[in-house]
Design an enzyme around this catalytic site. Sequence first.
Site, PDB file in Angstrom:
ATOM      1  N   PHE A  37       3.079   9.859   9.775  1.00 38.85           N
ATOM      2  CA  PHE A  37       2.125  10.422   8.570  1.00 38.85           C
ATOM      3  C   PHE A  37       2.914  11.458   7.808  1.00 38.85           C
ATOM      4  O   PHE A  37       3.956  11.433   7.773  1.00 38.85           O
ATOM      5  CB  PHE A  37       1.095  11.048   9.327  1.00 38.85           C
ATOM      6  N   ARG A  94      -2.001  18.026  11.027  1.00 38.10           N
ATOM      7  CA  ARG A  94      -1.027  17.149  10.530  1.00 38.10           C
ATOM      8  C   ARG A  94      -0.637  17.717   9.306  1.00 38.10           C
ATOM      9  O   ARG A  94      -1.053  18.612   8.589  1.00 38.10           O
ATOM     10  CB  ARG A  94      -1.712  15.692  10.430  1.00 38.10           C
ATOM     11  N   TRP A 136       0.662  -1.276  -0.066  1.00 34.33           N
ATOM     12  CA  TRP A 136       0.014  -0.016   0.073  1.00 34.33           C
ATOM     13  C   TRP A 136       0.827   1.274  -0.152  1.00 34.33           C
ATOM     14  O   TRP A 136       1.905   1.661   0.755  1.00 34.33           O
ATOM     15  CB  TRP A 136      -0.663   0.002   1.446  1.00 34.33           C
ATOM     16  N   ASP A 178      -0.308   9.082   0.034  1.00 33.66           N
ATOM     17  CA  ASP A 178       0.175  10.404  -0.154  1.00 33.66           C
ATOM     18  C   ASP A 178       1.810  10.328  -0.540  1.00 33.66           C
ATOM     19  O   ASP A 178       2.667   9.804   0.232  1.00 33.66           O
ATOM     20  CB  ASP A 178       0.177  11.423   0.996  1.00 33.66           C
ATOM     21  N   GLU A 213      -6.362  18.697   4.858  1.00 27.76           N
ATOM     22  CA  GLU A 213      -5.188  18.167   4.756  1.00 27.76           C
ATOM     23  C   GLU A 213      -4.030  18.307   3.846  1.00 27.76           C
ATOM     24  O   GLU A 213      -4.252  19.106   2.943  1.00 27.76           O
ATOM     25  CB  GLU A 213      -5.501  16.446   4.408  1.00 27.76           C
TER      26      GLU A 213
HETATM   27  C1  FRU Z   1      -4.283  12.075   3.506  1.00 28.95           C
HETATM   28  C2  FRU Z   1      -3.786  11.668   4.765  1.00 28.95           C
HETATM   29  C3  FRU Z   1      -3.007  12.704   5.696  1.00 28.95           C
HETATM   30  C4  FRU Z   1      -2.441  11.901   6.457  1.00 28.95           C
HETATM   31  C5  FRU Z   1      -2.024  10.498   5.523  1.00 28.95           C
HETATM   32  C6  FRU Z   1      -2.213   8.967   6.409  1.00 28.95           C
HETATM   33  O1  FRU Z   1      -4.460  11.116   2.616  1.00 28.95           O
HETATM   34  O2  FRU Z   1      -5.171  11.311   5.568  1.00 28.95           O
HETATM   35  O3  FRU Z   1      -3.781  13.613   6.178  1.00 28.95           O
HETATM   36  O4  FRU Z   1      -1.293  12.318   6.804  1.00 28.95           O
HETATM   37  O5  FRU Z   1      -2.985  10.282   4.790  1.00 28.95           O
HETATM   38  O6  FRU Z   1      -1.862   8.121   5.903  1.00 28.95           O
END
Ligand code: FRU
Length: 497
Positions: A101, A175, A42, A45, A227
């Site tokens: 993340f 985040r 998998w 981002d 995000e």
């Molecule tokens: C966006 C997100 C971010 C986060 C990450 C977690 O797709 O939700 O906000 O940091 O993916 O995998």
Amino acid sequence: MTFILFAGRPAIAQTGNDLLGAPDGMNEPYRPQIHFTPRAHWMNDPNGLVYYKGVYHLFFQYYPGGSNWGPMHWGHATSKDLVHWKHEPVALYPDTLGYIFSGSAVVDKENTSGFGSGGRVPLVAIFTQHDTAREHARRVDVENQSIAYSLDEGKTWTKYAGNPVIKNPGVRDFRDPKVMWYAPTRRWILTLAAQDRIMFFSSPDLKSWKKESDFGVGLGAHGGVWECPDLFAMPVKGFSAKSDSVWVLFVSIGWGGPNGGNGTQYFTGKFDGHTFTENDTAVKWVDHGRDDYAGVTWSNTGNRRIFFGWMVNGAYAGVVPTEVWRSGNTLPRELGIDKVGGRYFLVTKPVKELSILEEGWKSFKDNVKVEAPFELQLLTGSVGSFRVVLSNNAGERAVVGFDKGAGQWYVDRSGSGKVDFHKEFAGRHVASRIGLSKTLSLTLVADVASLELFADDGLTVMSELVFPSKPYDKIEVVSEDGVVMKTLKVTKLKGIW
Ligand code: FRU
């Protein structure tokens, strides 16, 4: 008027996940041939995009334990040309502060952090740590910001002993830090998504951060949590004076994208080192297709602004019919800014490096054979309805076109092949035209399982996945309006693996 082009690509094997016998194991069914994908498992981002010593680094949200989202690591890949990628070992692993993340990376040329030693310049990564223990305890302070540095050009990373460097102030979604150097105040600026707004922080050394301001409450699209922001200055096309640079703020939203699911909006305006002020209250989208999310740009690329997005929609990312790996990136794209009707808009094009893959082009009248991946370029003599239809002899078709009555570009993948893995996948997706010119231009880049439309010289972009049961082997360009095609050519592209 109808042009018909037959392609001669042999049907790809549709059985099993054939990792054996494939060069580098990268040609299973639906495996993108001109886009980055992890070898297995998998990905979401793009993270830590940074250019250093001739190498483009791509880090990415990665779960090495399976093909669905799980405990997040930073995967790593490198490229010298943005087109060919080398898979590298995992760069960052979860620890007691949580999963790793999304975030960014910078070259700390002046060693403001003090992490450099023996003349070695530190690369510094800034990322969110998501603490699942706190999440399960229903605490609010789940997400905090941490840093790590590398003294060997991104190969290995050391986490800072003083992590986290920005503690959660009581905001559940807090985040995706994106950091840039702001020369006028000699400060690093960190742009963070905090639920329904952006927060800006500044720092002299990447370790101690001061909150500067909030942006975005009541502005832009708020269909979902905010995000993955990005902040950068861009010169306006055709102007050279400093005053004509525009600041651009990207904000991805988890729900409420232009055609449903998630999407990335952008604001244009000014940034003075402390606050961002928008100059246009209309909602503008980086990409109107369903499949481009959480995209951000590379740091340290001089005058170029290069973008990578995650090419799928979160609504169905976990069920797309690829089992060995899940998700790839968009093409690397070069961004610019143009003024149309008195407003600033993003202009997006595939990077020029993509031409490395060209294997010669043919005009339609040559009635040539072509195989995906390919690029189709078209320029009309007037503004009228037309469509490009990609189809195969299994009766599957994907349609990309312009509807003059509605003033919209569109991609219709309703009957494009495998669509039933999720109720939101099939459909006709639209984008109101931004361009005002008296002709229509279109660049369509087709890979094995994706279509990327760059219309009106990049003013409107649509990225859409498709899963035909066998490759499309026929291209038709149809116009009931009798639109004349001034240019119509197809360029075959070589695979990158
Ligand atoms: C966006 C997100 C971010 C986060 C990450 C977690 O797709 O939700 O906000 O940091 O993916 O995998």
